[in-house]
Design a protein around this motif. Sequence first.
Motif, PDB file in Angstrom:
ATOM      1  N   VAL A 144       0.694  -1.374   0.241  1.00  0.00           N
ATOM      2  CA  VAL A 144       0.278   0.146   0.284  1.00  0.00           C
ATOM      3  C   VAL A 144       0.749   1.298   0.014  1.00  0.00           C
ATOM      4  N   ALA A 145       1.902   1.233   0.795  1.00  0.00           N
ATOM      5  CA  ALA A 145       2.991   2.614   0.819  1.00  0.00           C
ATOM      6  C   ALA A 145       3.336   3.068  -0.347  1.00  0.00           C
ATOM      7  N   LEU A 146       4.070   2.019  -0.419  1.00  0.00           N
ATOM      8  CA  LEU A 146       5.192   1.901  -2.154  1.00  0.00           C
ATOM      9  C   LEU A 146       4.108   2.679  -3.378  1.00  0.00           C
ATOM     10  N   TYR A 147       3.530   1.059  -3.500  1.00  0.00           N
ATOM     11  CA  TYR A 147       2.430   1.354  -5.040  1.00  0.00           C
ATOM     12  C   TYR A 147       0.951   2.348  -5.546  1.00  0.00           C
ATOM     13  N   ILE A 150       3.760   5.664  -5.552  1.00  0.00           N
ATOM     14  CA  ILE A 150       3.530   5.721  -6.444  1.00  0.00           C
ATOM     15  C   ILE A 150       2.817   6.074  -7.614  1.00  0.00           C
ATOM     16  N   GLY A 151       1.844   5.906  -7.278  1.00  0.00           N
ATOM     17  CA  GLY A 151       0.359   6.035  -7.712  1.00  0.00           C
ATOM     18  C   GLY A 151       0.066   7.858  -7.652  1.00  0.00           C
ATOM     19  N   LEU A 152       0.376   7.992  -6.412  1.00  0.00           N
ATOM     20  CA  LEU A 152       0.375   9.621  -5.768  1.00  0.00           C
ATOM     21  C   LEU A 152       0.510  10.148  -7.160  1.00  0.00           C
ATOM     22  N   LEU A 153       2.462   9.608  -6.653  1.00  0.00           N
ATOM     23  CA  LEU A 153       2.931  10.666  -7.654  1.00  0.00           C
ATOM     24  C   LEU A 153       2.604  10.616  -9.140  1.00  0.00           C
ATOM     25  N   LEU A 154       2.355  10.014  -9.816  1.00  0.00           N
ATOM     26  CA  LEU A 154       1.942   9.749 -11.179  1.00  0.00           C
ATOM     27  C   LEU A 154       0.189  10.447 -11.379  1.00  0.00           C
ATOM     28  N   LEU A 170      -5.186   1.610 -11.624  1.00  0.00           N
ATOM     29  CA  LEU A 170      -3.462   0.027 -12.186  1.00  0.00           C
ATOM     30  C   LEU A 170      -3.090   0.013 -10.701  1.00  0.00           C
ATOM     31  N   LEU A 171      -2.627   0.666  -9.600  1.00  0.00           N
ATOM     32  CA  LEU A 171      -1.379   0.430  -8.740  1.00  0.00           C
ATOM     33  C   LEU A 171      -1.949   0.432  -7.080  1.00  0.00           C
ATOM     34  N   LEU A 172      -3.506   1.038  -7.179  1.00  0.00           N
ATOM     35  CA  LEU A 172      -3.992   0.394  -5.755  1.00  0.00           C
ATOM     36  C   LEU A 172      -4.229  -1.244  -6.156  1.00  0.00           C
TER      37      LEU A 172
END
Length: 239
Positions: A144-147, A150-154, A170-172
Amino acid sequence: MSFTVLQGVRRVLLPVTLLLAVMVALGMLVTRVFAGSWPFTLEHGVNSELAADRTSGWNHVSLVFSTLASTQMIVVVTVLVALFLRLRLRRWREPIFLCAAVSAQALIFLLTTMAIDRHRPAVEKMDVSPPTSSFPSGHTSAAVALYLGIGLLLVLRARSTRTRVAWGTLLLLVPVGVALTRMYRGMHHPSDVVASFLNGGTCVLIMARAILDRSVRWGRAKLSPVPADRAVAGQVARS
């Protein structure tokens, strides 16, 4: 204390400490207070059904998702993405945010497992059981923290709503897949993975608010120069 330390205490240390207290309290409620109450009495049935429905194909799929959230993979992906962000964006906010979110969830996970002793599901396990408690799920929390991070940054850099939705969805799906995988493989109860979403997701929010928020100035506050006419007036008044 300097401005940086005050910001760190107020925006990072206090929220992380509060989250740790919430996680430990939830663990006590799940394992002691409401262990024999609904809906926690249904958890064994869920784990048993998942174990009974195992197939060769789903076993391979579950192994892929479980590997995506293994400690080694989480560390490697975090480091590589952080380095890419630093080189690509030429600033530190984004890589520090990602590393801080992953590190914070790991710390809370470890401290929570030290306080909460919960046995793993009473089904055949497909992985070697680590020495930590079943509550919460370390794989799920890290995913959850990593992907999600990353999703939030994208999402923040995406130019269209459709792109934001696509990246976010996708990342969720990765942490959702990891959560289902950890239950499927007999390693965690449903409440373990639910608590992990709280841990990892909240760490992402805490670090986003503390690091990505451009209104937050990290460093010592700069003193505004005193206009010359006011300086002269002050000298006259003192004389």
